[in-house]
Write a protein that holds these residues in place. Structure first.
Motif, mmCIF file in Angstrom:
data_model
loop_
_atom_site.group_PDB
_atom_site.id
_atom_site.type_symbol
_atom_site.label_atom_id
_atom_site.label_comp_id
_atom_site.label_asym_id
_atom_site.label_seq_id
_atom_site.Cartn_x
_atom_site.Cartn_y
_atom_site.Cartn_z
ATOM 1 N N SER A 167 0.859 -1.185 0.000
ATOM 2 C CA SER A 167 0.000 0.000 0.000
ATOM 3 C C SER A 167 0.900 1.241 0.000
ATOM 4 O O SER A 167 2.040 1.180 0.469
ATOM 5 C CB SER A 167 -0.883 0.003 1.250
ATOM 6 O OG SER A 167 -1.699 -1.139 1.293
ATOM 7 N N PRO A 168 0.380 2.364 -0.528
ATOM 8 C CA PRO A 168 -0.974 2.632 -1.013
ATOM 9 C C PRO A 168 -1.154 2.198 -2.469
ATOM 10 O O PRO A 168 -0.186 1.832 -3.136
ATOM 11 C CB PRO A 168 -1.061 4.150 -0.894
ATOM 12 C CG PRO A 168 0.347 4.605 -1.197
ATOM 13 C CD PRO A 168 1.240 3.565 -0.565
ATOM 14 N N ILE A 169 -2.398 2.287 -2.944
ATOM 15 C CA ILE A 169 -2.711 1.954 -4.331
ATOM 16 C C ILE A 169 -3.622 3.019 -4.924
ATOM 17 O O ILE A 169 -4.181 3.847 -4.200
ATOM 18 C CB ILE A 169 -3.428 0.579 -4.438
ATOM 19 C CG1 ILE A 169 -4.742 0.612 -3.653
ATOM 20 C CG2 ILE A 169 -2.512 -0.543 -3.967
ATOM 21 C CD1 ILE A 169 -5.656 -0.562 -3.919
ATOM 22 N N HIS A 221 -3.130 7.230 -0.998
ATOM 23 C CA HIS A 221 -4.004 6.588 -1.973
ATOM 24 C C HIS A 221 -4.504 7.624 -2.979
ATOM 25 O O HIS A 221 -4.562 8.821 -2.689
ATOM 26 C CB HIS A 221 -5.215 5.957 -1.281
ATOM 27 C CG HIS A 221 -4.882 4.735 -0.483
ATOM 28 N ND1 HIS A 221 -4.462 4.799 0.837
ATOM 29 C CD2 HIS A 221 -4.911 3.419 -0.815
ATOM 30 C CE1 HIS A 221 -4.242 3.565 1.287
ATOM 31 N NE2 HIS A 221 -4.495 2.715 0.315
ATOM 32 N N GLY A 240 -3.849 -5.024 2.257
ATOM 33 C CA GLY A 240 -2.576 -4.397 1.906
ATOM 34 C C GLY A 240 -1.591 -4.385 3.052
ATOM 35 O O GLY A 240 -1.547 -5.306 3.865
ATOM 36 N N THR A 249 2.165 1.607 5.247
ATOM 37 C CA THR A 249 2.816 2.427 4.209
ATOM 38 C C THR A 249 4.150 2.998 4.681
ATOM 39 O O THR A 249 4.712 3.882 4.044
ATOM 40 C CB THR A 249 1.889 3.572 3.742
ATOM 41 O OG1 THR A 249 1.648 4.460 4.848
ATOM 42 C CG2 THR A 249 0.571 3.029 3.218
ATOM 43 N N GLU A 252 2.535 -6.751 5.609
ATOM 44 C CA GLU A 252 1.298 -7.002 4.837
ATOM 45 C C GLU A 252 0.237 -7.632 5.735
ATOM 46 O O GLU A 252 -0.204 -8.758 5.549
ATOM 47 C CB GLU A 252 1.620 -7.872 3.623
ATOM 48 C CG GLU A 252 2.519 -7.144 2.621
ATOM 49 C CD GLU A 252 2.819 -7.942 1.357
ATOM 50 O OE1 GLU A 252 2.583 -9.164 1.351
ATOM 51 O OE2 GLU A 252 3.289 -7.322 0.374
ATOM 52 N N TRP A 255 -7.502 -2.557 4.735
ATOM 53 C CA TRP A 255 -7.683 -1.134 4.440
ATOM 54 C C TRP A 255 -9.149 -0.816 4.153
ATOM 55 O O TRP A 255 -9.810 -1.511 3.381
ATOM 56 C CB TRP A 255 -6.849 -0.723 3.221
ATOM 57 C CG TRP A 255 -5.417 -0.454 3.550
ATOM 58 C CD1 TRP A 255 -4.368 -1.323 3.458
ATOM 59 C CD2 TRP A 255 -4.875 0.775 4.048
ATOM 60 N NE1 TRP A 255 -3.207 -0.712 3.865
ATOM 61 C CE2 TRP A 255 -3.489 0.570 4.230
ATOM 62 C CE3 TRP A 255 -5.434 2.021 4.351
ATOM 63 C CZ2 TRP A 255 -2.653 1.577 4.703
ATOM 64 C CZ3 TRP A 255 -4.602 3.022 4.821
ATOM 65 C CH2 TRP A 255 -3.225 2.800 4.989
#
Length: 307
Positions: A51-53, A127, A217, A220, A226, A230
Motif C-alpha cells: 500500500s498505497p494503491i 491513496h 494491503g 505504508t 502485509e 484497508w
C-alpha cells in the motif's frame, strides 16, 4: 593489532547502520542525506501486496457484506497527546476507542491517528481514487483485540480507516484542536497535549461513512508489513486553506528547522492480483448511472401507453 582493527571495523559498520534510517523522497534528496528512500525501504516493502494503491472505482466489486461500522468511543471528548515522530504528526488515542462491523473479523482497538500531506492540494494523499490525489490523507490505525487463537503476523491484525482530505472554504472546528497543537511540536520527538476533542468531530457525517472501499494491503511505512485491512472512505474531510497550510509550515523533519515536513507520502504500489471491493449503501439499488436506469423504465411506460 588485527583483533583491534576487526573491532574497529565492526564499530564503524554499526555506527553507519545506526545513522541510516528510512525517510521520504523529499528528505533523501537533501544534500548530505544519509537516509533510505522509499525505493530501498527494508522489511516487507519489496513484496507484492503493498500500500498505497490507486483505487479504480470502475473495477471495484460490490461486496454486500461491507455494511456500516460500529464506532465505539469515537464520540468521547479527550485531551490526547500529539507527537512529531520525525515522519508525521501522530495523535495517541489510548483506550476505549474501537470499531467493529464493516465485515471485519473481530473488534479492533484504536491506537493512533496520523496524516500525510503536501504543500499542494492535489498530491498529499497516499491513496488515489481514479487517479486523483487529495490534499491530505488521515489514517486511524486499529489493532485487532487479542484472542486465544490469534496468529502472529496474520493478514488481518491491523485495520486502518483512511480518509481523504480536501481544501474547502469553511473552518473545520473538529480539526482545530489538532491544528492549534502543531506550533508546539515543530521539531522531531516533541510532544504536547491537544485541547479536548473527539474523533467523531473530525470525521464526515456518520451517514456518509457507509460508502467505502476495501482491500488487503500493508503498512505504508517500514517494515511495510502485509497485515492490514484497508478501508478507504469515499466522502472526504474538508479543511480550510489556512488549516491545511499549517501542517507544511509549522512542522519540520529536522531539529534545525531547515526542511519543512511535507510530501510525507509513499509512492503508489501495484495492485497486482488483488481485488478492491466497495460497499453498497442502504437503499442503493444498483451501481449504475441514472440514464442507464431511466431509459428502460421510460421505454416500458411508453410501450404501455401505446397499447
Amino acid at each position: 593489532m588485527q583483533p583491534f582493527l576487526a573491532l574497529l571495523a565492526l564499530a564503524c559498520a554499526a555506527g553507519s547502520t545506526a545513522e541510516q534510517h528510512w525517510c521520504y523522497e523529499i528528505q533523501a534528496k537533501e544534500p548530505n542525506s544519509n537516509c533510505i528512500a522509499p525505493a530501498q525501504w527494508p522489511g516487507d516493502c519489496q513484496k507484492n501486496h503493498q500500500s498505497p494503491i490507486n483505487i479504480d472505482t470502475s473495477k471495484a466489486k460490490v461486496n454486500p457484506n461491507l455494511k456500516p461500522f460500529t464506532f465505539t468511543g469515537y464520540n468521547q471528548k479527550k485531551k490526547w497527546e500529539v507527537v512529531n515522530d520525525k515522519h508525521s504528526v501522530k495523535v495517541l488515542l489510548g483506550d476505549g476507542i474501537s470499531i467493529a462491523g464493516g465485515d471485519l473479523p473481530a473488534q479492533y482497538q484504536a491506537e493512533q491517528l496520523h496524516l500525510h500531506w503536501s504543500k499542494e492540494s492535489d498530491r498529499g494523499s497516499e491513496h488515489s481514487i481514479d487517479g486523483k490525489h487529495f490534499a491530505m490523507e488521515m489514517h486511524i490505525v486499529h489493532k485487532k483485540e487479542p484472542s486465544s487463537n490469534e496468529v502472529q503476523g496474520a493478514k488481518d491484525n491491523i485495520a486502518v480507516l483512511a480518509f481523504m482530505v480536501k481544501v474547502g472554504d469553511q473552518v473545520n472546528e473538529g480539526f482545530q484542536p489538532l491544528v492549534e497543537a502543531l506550533s508546539h511540536i515543530s521539531t522531531p520527538n516533541t510532544n504536547t497535549t491537544m485541547k479536548e476533542s473527539s474523533l467523531q468531530n473530525m470525521l464526515p457525517q456518520k451517514e456518509k461513512l457507509v460508502h467505502y472501499f476495501r482491500y488487503q494491503g500493508s503498512l505504508t511505512t517500514p517494515d511495510c508489513s502485509e497485515t492490514v485491512i484497508w478501508t478507504v472512505f469515499q466522502e472526504p474531510i474538508k479543511l480550510n486553506q489556512n488549516q491545511f497550510q499549517e501542517f507544511s509550515t509549522k512542522l519540520y523533519y529536522d531539529q534545525e528547522r531547515k526542511l519543512n515536513m511535507k510530501d510525507n507520502v509513499r509512492p503508489l504500489q501495484q495492485l497486482g492480483d488483488r481485488q478492491v471491493f466497495r460497499s453498497r449503501a442502504p437503499g442503493q439499488l444498483l451501481s449504475l448511472p441514472l440514464p442507464t436506469l431511466l431509459i428502460p423504465t421510460l421505454t416500458c411506460l411508453v410501450a404501455s401507453f401505446l397499447q
